[in-house]
Design a protein around this motif. Structure first.
Motif, PDB file in Angstrom:
ATOM      1  N   GLU A 175     -31.144  -2.154 -19.137  1.00  0.00           N
ATOM      2  CA  GLU A 175     -30.751  -3.025 -18.035  1.00  0.00           C
ATOM      3  C   GLU A 175     -29.262  -2.843 -17.719  1.00  0.00           C
ATOM      4  OE1 GLU A 175     -31.582  -7.113 -18.824  1.00  0.00           O
ATOM      5  OE2 GLU A 175     -30.901  -7.724 -16.832  1.00  0.00           O
ATOM      6  N   ILE A 178     -22.469  -4.713  -4.184  1.00  0.00           N
ATOM      7  CA  ILE A 178     -23.858  -5.157  -3.977  1.00  0.00           C
ATOM      8  C   ILE A 178     -24.080  -6.497  -4.672  1.00  0.00           C
ATOM      9  CG2 ILE A 178     -26.283  -4.454  -4.082  1.00  0.00           C
ATOM     10  CD1 ILE A 178     -25.317  -1.603  -4.687  1.00  0.00           C
ATOM     11  N   LYS A 212     -28.216  -9.984 -11.469  1.00  0.00           N
ATOM     12  CA  LYS A 212     -28.047  -8.798 -12.324  1.00  0.00           C
ATOM     13  C   LYS A 212     -26.746  -8.864 -13.136  1.00  0.00           C
ATOM     14  CE  LYS A 212     -30.944  -5.467  -9.881  1.00  0.00           C
ATOM     15  NZ  LYS A 212     -32.159  -5.735 -10.626  1.00  0.00           N
ATOM     16  N   LEU A 213     -26.614  -9.935 -13.903  1.00  0.00           N
ATOM     17  CA  LEU A 213     -25.442 -10.071 -14.781  1.00  0.00           C
ATOM     18  C   LEU A 213     -25.831  -9.636 -16.190  1.00  0.00           C
ATOM     19  CD1 LEU A 213     -24.124 -13.573 -13.609  1.00  0.00           C
ATOM     20  CD2 LEU A 213     -23.405 -11.306 -12.816  1.00  0.00           C
ATOM     21  N   LEU A 214     -24.816  -9.241 -16.955  1.00  0.00           N
ATOM     22  CA  LEU A 214     -25.067  -8.889 -18.358  1.00  0.00           C
ATOM     23  C   LEU A 214     -24.891 -10.156 -19.194  1.00  0.00           C
ATOM     24  CD1 LEU A 214     -23.114  -5.524 -18.455  1.00  0.00           C
ATOM     25  CD2 LEU A 214     -25.578  -5.852 -18.377  1.00  0.00           C
ATOM     26  N   ARG A 227     -17.945  -9.926  -8.848  1.00  0.00           N
ATOM     27  CA  ARG A 227     -18.079  -8.559  -9.353  1.00  0.00           C
ATOM     28  C   ARG A 227     -18.193  -7.553  -8.187  1.00  0.00           C
ATOM     29  NH1 ARG A 227     -23.363  -7.354 -12.617  1.00  0.00           N
ATOM     30  NH2 ARG A 227     -24.152  -7.369 -10.490  1.00  0.00           N
ATOM     31  N   PRO A 242     -31.269   2.888 -11.222  1.00  0.00           N
ATOM     32  CA  PRO A 242     -31.476   1.555 -10.647  1.00  0.00           C
ATOM     33  C   PRO A 242     -32.697   1.539  -9.730  1.00  0.00           C
ATOM     34  CG  PRO A 242     -29.326   2.478 -10.019  1.00  0.00           C
ATOM     35  CD  PRO A 242     -30.003   3.493 -10.857  1.00  0.00           C
ATOM     36  N   ARG A 243     -33.372   0.397  -9.709  1.00  0.00           N
ATOM     37  CA  ARG A 243     -34.561   0.278  -8.846  1.00  0.00           C
ATOM     38  C   ARG A 243     -34.339  -0.799  -7.802  1.00  0.00           C
ATOM     39  NH1 ARG A 243     -37.787  -1.828 -12.588  1.00  0.00           N
ATOM     40  NH2 ARG A 243     -36.212  -1.550 -14.160  1.00  0.00           N
ATOM     41  N   LYS A 273     -24.839   1.762 -13.330  1.00  0.00           N
ATOM     42  CA  LYS A 273     -25.045   2.794 -12.302  1.00  0.00           C
ATOM     43  C   LYS A 273     -24.983   2.192 -10.896  1.00  0.00           C
ATOM     44  CE  LYS A 273     -27.387   6.479 -14.726  1.00  0.00           C
ATOM     45  NZ  LYS A 273     -28.482   7.440 -14.714  1.00  0.00           N
ATOM     46  N   LEU A 274     -25.526   0.966 -10.763  1.00  0.00           N
ATOM     47  CA  LEU A 274     -25.514   0.311  -9.455  1.00  0.00           C
ATOM     48  C   LEU A 274     -24.109   0.017  -8.962  1.00  0.00           C
ATOM     49  CD1 LEU A 274     -28.320  -2.391  -9.369  1.00  0.00           C
ATOM     50  CD2 LEU A 274     -27.929  -0.595  -7.717  1.00  0.00           C
ATOM     51  N   ILE A 275     -23.217  -0.315  -9.893  1.00  0.00           N
ATOM     52  CA  ILE A 275     -21.862  -0.666  -9.449  1.00  0.00           C
ATOM     53  C   ILE A 275     -20.941   0.551  -9.458  1.00  0.00           C
ATOM     54  CG2 ILE A 275     -22.073  -3.103 -10.071  1.00  0.00           C
ATOM     55  CD1 ILE A 275     -20.458  -2.535 -12.560  1.00  0.00           C
ATOM     56  N   GLY A 276     -21.526   1.727  -9.611  1.00  0.00           N
ATOM     57  CA  GLY A 276     -20.733   2.945  -9.421  1.00  0.00           C
ATOM     58  C   GLY A 276     -20.304   3.647 -10.690  1.00  0.00           C
ATOM     59  N   ARG A 333     -21.164   4.598  -4.467  1.00  0.00           N
ATOM     60  CA  ARG A 333     -21.519   3.217  -4.871  1.00  0.00           C
ATOM     61  C   ARG A 333     -20.273   2.381  -5.162  1.00  0.00           C
ATOM     62  NH1 ARG A 333     -26.462   4.774  -8.734  1.00  0.00           N
ATOM     63  NH2 ARG A 333     -28.088   4.964  -7.154  1.00  0.00           N
ATOM     64  N   PHE A 377     -27.056  -9.271  -5.647  1.00  0.00           N
ATOM     65  CA  PHE A 377     -28.516  -9.342  -5.780  1.00  0.00           C
ATOM     66  C   PHE A 377     -28.972 -10.792  -5.870  1.00  0.00           C
ATOM     67  CE2 PHE A 377     -26.721  -5.668  -7.839  1.00  0.00           C
ATOM     68  CZ  PHE A 377     -27.435  -4.629  -7.287  1.00  0.00           C
ATOM     69  N   ILE A 383     -27.396  -1.522 -14.279  1.00  0.00           N
ATOM     70  CA  ILE A 383     -26.354  -2.289 -13.577  1.00  0.00           C
ATOM     71  C   ILE A 383     -25.089  -1.437 -13.438  1.00  0.00           C
ATOM     72  CG2 ILE A 383     -24.822  -4.300 -13.768  1.00  0.00           C
ATOM     73  CD1 ILE A 383     -27.218  -5.815 -15.004  1.00  0.00           C
ATOM     74  N   ILE A 405     -30.110   4.033  -3.884  1.00  0.00           N
ATOM     75  CA  ILE A 405     -31.138   3.828  -4.915  1.00  0.00           C
ATOM     76  C   ILE A 405     -32.382   4.607  -4.476  1.00  0.00           C
ATOM     77  CG2 ILE A 405     -32.631   2.086  -6.000  1.00  0.00           C
ATOM     78  CD1 ILE A 405     -30.274   0.099  -5.576  1.00  0.00           C
TER      79      ILE A 405
END
Lengths: 303, 233
Positions: free
Chosen positions: A204, B83, B89-91, B150, A302-303, A210-213, B78, B85, A208, B51
């Motif tokens: 996960e 982005i 999508k937090l850690l 973020r 990422p999906r 990868k999604l934020i660059g 990216r 969501f 994330i 994506i």
């Protein structure tokens, strides 16, 4: 943040992650350490055996078997005669009775030997060449000279058993190399599997990032450090295990070599070998993580 | 900033998620992407954030065609896009501060600079006092604001939000949409996918309306390809 700072920061973070999961990290490190310590101990043992062989090779002995019935006084005359020679350091006369006593003691066949009607062992001279005359040519020449003694029936150069010992050592050395290769493969598989699980556990987070660059290199880096640090820590622990095993074994080994008349002291890992062990551990860990990361990370997007 | 030229997306199995979509979102624009579930809103956002790749057509961001962009060039693209969501999508094993800082860490910003920017972003979304808390200890609205912090902390050129107010009450929704307005005022292009009719009417921003993958309303170029149809939202 430049490349160096990013790597330093990731190294610290990876170290912290290993400490945070201290139990599972220790288990993986212990597996790597035990796997690395086996070939290391074998290499150290082979190294010590080689040194032992060399120390024996350095002082060949010649046994001059005299004709049965050669008296002790004649034997002692021959000792005096030979001791005057430049190429001989020491000569010892062993009478037939002394030979029998030694045989009884060493063979454990005392009572059986007593049944013999007479002593079949011949008297002999034990000749130790001077350290200046231990080359193959010099000992061969000395052997020829000793064969010229009228009472001499046979002269044996006591190198055969060392040659046998060296042949056996060659087999053990090859065996150690094969075992080392197999165990290196085991380290690679162990670390690779550990990294696969780490990737799976952090799927996960990877998505994330990868999604934020986060670049592929950024995502890969912590896993490479994890593999590298596990291998490095495993190698250091393997060195400790090796030292402990040798410390435990050195007493009995030295006792055994003393029985063969060699003043031998076991040696542990040299600095050079320790360096190689650390390099091998860290390198295998890094290699395993590169394999695992290239195999499993590309599947996480990422999906 | 973002240009869609005759873009289509067909998923394996033959379903057309988007069909011949054309629009252009400039640096100063803020637009609302509307449509019923399955209209293609999420697919459109996924195409912008690389994506997914379009089946045909071109998506141009800063002169780069996202259909043909190489894998190694995706991360820098990216990083230009923030982005947000619906599910945040937090850690959950990291603090609010660390979650927000992640965007700067991946961009290689120094720790000192990161700390300054993270605190500024958290201050902007009203969570500065909660920087050391874990996300699990925050409400849904607060978690959404962490996600926004973020997304904006790296000063992206484009901000994408997928149903950012989906689970929030009206007051919180207003608060969050107002944050987007503020970011847009300072030059960030904003595209928000939403079902929230109240916000569509309140914000009075250009609308892109999708229906079965087709863009049936495009206020961005002044052309109205169909009448606004609230039943499709």
């Amino acid at each position: 943040m430049n490349w160096f700072e990013q790597n330093r920061s990731e190294l610290v973070a990876s170290l912290q992650r290993l400490l945070d999961n201290s139990f599972s990290s220790f288990m993986s490190i212990a597996v790597v350490a035990i796997t690395l310590s086996l070939p290391t101990i074998m290499q150290v043992v082979v190294g010590n055996a080689e040194r032992l062989g060399q120390s024996w090779e350095g002082r060949p002995q010649l046994s001059v078997f005299l004709a049965p019935g050669t008296t002790e006084s004649r034997g002692l005359e021959l000792v005096l005669e030979l001791q005057g020679k430049l190429e001989i350091a020491q000569v010892e006369f062993i009478s037939a009775d002394q030979a029998m006593q030694e045989f009884k003691m060493l063979s454990g066949l005392g009572s059986a030997v007593e049944l013999l009607p007479n002593n079949p062992l011949p008297p002999s001279l034990l000749v130790l060449p001077d350290s200046e005359f231990v080359s193959a040519e010099a000992t061969a020449l000395l052997r020829t000279q000793l064969q010229e003694i009228p009472e001499a029936e046979d002269v044996q150069l006591d190198l055969e058993w060392i040659q046998r010992f060296n042949s056996m050592l060659n087999i053990v050395r090859r065996g150690a190399q094969i075992v080392s290769l197999l165990l290196a493969l085991t380290v690679v598989l162990t670390v690779s599997n550990m990294i696969r699980l780490a990737i799976s556990n952090r799927k996960e987070e990877i998505e994330i990032i990868k999604l934020i660059g986060g670049s592929d290199a950024f995502v890969r880096r912590p896993f490479l450090y994890q593999g590298f640090l596990t291998g490095l820590a495993g190698a250091l622990l393997a060195a400790l295990i090796t030292y402990a095993v040798l410390l435990w074994m050195s007493g009995p080994i030295e006792q055994l070599t003393d029985l063969y008349g060699a003043n031998f002291e076991t040696r542990g890992l040299s600095i050079h070998s320790l360096g190689w062990l650390i390099l091998a551990g860290a390198g295998l860990g890094l290699f395993a993580s590169v394999l695992s990361v290239s195999q499993h990370l590309k599947n996480i997007e990422p999906r | 900033m973002i240009r869609f030229v005759n873009v289509g997306k067909r998923y394996p199995g033959g379903q057309d998620a988007l069909r011949k979509v054309d629009f252009e979102l400039s640096q100063s624009d803020m637009a609302l992407l509307i449509g019923v579930s399955g209209a293609g809103k999420s697919t459109l956002l996924k195409l912008i954030s690389v994506i997914e790749r379009p089946t045909y057509g071109q998506i141009i961001i800063d002169g780069r065609n996202l259909r043909t962009v190489k894998r190694r060039d995706i991360a820098p693209i990216r990083r230009q896009i923030g982005i947000i969501f619906q599910d945040h999508k937090l850690l959950h094993d990291r603090t609010v501060f660390d979650n927000v800082a992640l965007s700067l860490v991946v961009a290689g910003i120094s720790y000192r600079e990161s700390a300054k920017r993270v605190r500024a972003a958290l201050d902007k979304v009203g969570l500065l006092k909660k920087e050391n808390m874990m996300p699990i200890a925050l409400s849904g609205g607060e978690q959404q604001r962490v996600g926004i912090a973020r997304a904006v902390v790296n000063r992206p050129a484009i901000l994408l939000a997928d149903e950012p107010t989906g689970n929030l009450d009206a007051a919180l929704s207003d608060e969050i949409m107002d944050l987007f307005l503020e970011f847009n005022k300072v030059g960030t292009a904003v595209l928000i996918a939403t079902h929230d009719l109240r916000q569509i009417e309140r914000l009075q921003k250009p609308v892109l309306q999708l229906d079965h993958g087709k863009l049936i309303r495009n206020d961005l170029d002044g052309r109205l390809t169909a009448h606004p149809n609230h039943e499709l939202v």
